[in-house]
Write a protein that holds these residues in place. Structure first.
Motif, PDB file in Angstrom:
ATOM      1  N   ALA A 283       0.829  -1.211   0.000  1.00 56.04           N
ATOM      2  CA  ALA A 283       0.000   0.000   0.000  1.00 56.04           C
ATOM      3  C   ALA A 283       0.862   1.259   0.000  1.00 56.04           C
ATOM      4  O   ALA A 283       0.520   2.261  -0.649  1.00 56.04           O
ATOM      5  N   ASP A 284       1.987   1.218   0.703  1.00 54.59           N
ATOM      6  CA  ASP A 284       2.887   2.372   0.721  1.00 54.59           C
ATOM      7  C   ASP A 284       3.427   2.655  -0.683  1.00 54.59           C
ATOM      8  O   ASP A 284       3.467   3.807  -1.134  1.00 54.59           O
ATOM      9  N   PHE A 285       3.841   1.606  -1.375  1.00 59.98           N
ATOM     10  CA  PHE A 285       4.382   1.781  -2.714  1.00 59.98           C
ATOM     11  C   PHE A 285       3.299   2.231  -3.699  1.00 59.98           C
ATOM     12  O   PHE A 285       3.545   3.066  -4.575  1.00 59.98           O
ATOM     13  N   THR A 286       2.111   1.696  -3.547  1.00 61.76           N
ATOM     14  CA  THR A 286       1.003   2.099  -4.414  1.00 61.76           C
ATOM     15  C   THR A 286       0.695   3.584  -4.233  1.00 61.76           C
ATOM     16  O   THR A 286       0.440   4.308  -5.206  1.00 61.76           O
ATOM     17  N   ALA A 287       0.738   4.048  -2.992  1.00 59.78           N
ATOM     18  CA  ALA A 287       0.490   5.474  -2.721  1.00 59.78           C
ATOM     19  C   ALA A 287       1.585   6.342  -3.324  1.00 59.78           C
ATOM     20  O   ALA A 287       1.307   7.416  -3.900  1.00 59.78           O
ATOM     21  N   MET A 288       2.846   5.910  -3.208  1.00 62.82           N
ATOM     22  CA  MET A 288       3.944   6.667  -3.816  1.00 62.82           C
ATOM     23  C   MET A 288       3.794   6.716  -5.328  1.00 62.82           C
ATOM     24  O   MET A 288       3.991   7.764  -5.959  1.00 62.82           O
ATOM     25  N   ASP A 289       3.420   5.582  -5.929  1.00 62.42           N
ATOM     26  CA  ASP A 289       3.218   5.531  -7.378  1.00 62.42           C
ATOM     27  C   ASP A 289       2.167   6.533  -7.828  1.00 62.42           C
ATOM     28  O   ASP A 289       2.350   7.259  -8.816  1.00 62.42           O
TER      29      ASP A 289
END
Length: 323
Positions: A283-289
């Protein structure tokens, strides 16, 4: 190499900015909005991110024709880069550099250029300035595998060794010199060993592995900043796209490209390791993306509407005036 969560976030954001900037720029180029040529950096993001991770604005880099990733890793502002590749008046080079000649001297980015191997003499010249003035910074030359065969590169490496200059030669072995495979064009078959023969420490790493690149660069920085002379690092990371956008790539198979994207994606490899060794989640990476995509879409849209240079701008930035 163990990195804390803020450092991991910054590293991933840097690489994701490179990927989305180039993919979005590719879309705009295919729509006929960008002049000149563009050269994609996709598949090589871990190299620039790892090499530039511990550099400061006082350190120099000299780039290649495939320079967007280098600019981003060195801290150039995305919005100003977008203006430049659209050749707008407020771009980093006032719209005069475009994609292939982008530069930002405030960030120590000495410029991308179309001269094969041209980065090495520039970087060594900057390293000579550093040593002459007794400064503690370093200079980095990004060099493609094809450029590794250039005589100017050999001369630059020899001079750096003879004068013990704080220069780092970062070879980006992406598999092809334009359309010629490295297995054919590199006589020795080993870029790192050939560089080491000049009398400097030389390393060879997986250029899709951010952690391996950064670790090799940390050792190189300690050597160069310590007054011990130059270092070379060969980073192996095959490019996903052609030499330039529009290259039909008749010299490689579709299966090769698909396999690279499936098994050697630097961003996917980074995410996997970071999630295994830190508290970062999918979820953290998806938000950064999502945040990065939004920022770059906004930058490209603004650049598309920004004013072009005026005719009188032809007469500015022609000569440097020294006091």
């Amino acid at each position: 190499m163990n990195l804390d969560e803020p450092t991991l976030r910054h590293a991933y954001e840097t690489m994701r900015l490179m990927r989305v900037f180039d993919e979005t720029g590719r879309r705009e180029f295919l729509a006929g909005k960008l002049p000149g040529f563009i050269h994609m950096y996709c598949g090589e993001e871990a190299i620039a991110a790892g090499i530039c991770a511990e550099l400061t604005d006082a350190d120099y880099i000299a780039s290649t024709h495939r320079g967007h990733g280098h600019c981003i890793a060195k801290g150039c502002t995305i919005e100003d880069m977008a203006l430049e590749i659209f050749c707008r008046r407020d771009g980093l080079c006032r719209g005069k550099g475009g994609s292939m000649h982008i530069a930002d001297l405030k960030k120590g980015m000495l410029g991308a250029n179309a001269i094969v191997g041209g980065s090495a003499p520039l970087a060594v010249g900057a390293a000579l300035k550093i040593k002459t003035r007794g400064e503690s910074n370093v200079s980095v030359a990004f060099i493609g595998d094809g450029a590794s065969n250039q005589g100017t590169v050999f001369e630059a490496m020899n001079l750096a060794v003879v004068l013990k200059l704080p220069a780092i030669f970062a070879y980006e072995n992406n598999g092809y010199a334009e359309m010629t495979g490295v297995d054919y064009h590199c006589g020795s078959g080993d870029i790192a060993a050939r560089a080491g023969a000049f009398g400097m420490p030389s390393h060879k790493v997986d250029g899709t592995d951010y952690f391996a690149v950064r670790e090799a660069m940390a050792a190189a920085l300690a050597h160069a900043r310590g007054g011990k002379g130059p270092v070379s690092i060969e980073c192996v990371a095959p490019r996903w796209y052609g030499h330039f956008e529009g290259d039909p790539q008749g010299y490689r198979t579709k299966e090769e490209i698909a396999d690279l994207q499936e098994t050697r994606d630097p961003l996917a490899l980074f995410r996997e390791r970071a999630m295994a060794t830190s508290s970062l989640t999918e979820a953290d990476f998806t938000a950064m993306d999502a945040a990065i995509t939004e920022r770059i879409e906004a930058a490209m849209a603004a650049a598309d509407k920004a004013p072009l240079p005026e005719p009188d701008d032809l007469y500015t930035d022609v000569y440097e005036v020294y006091d």
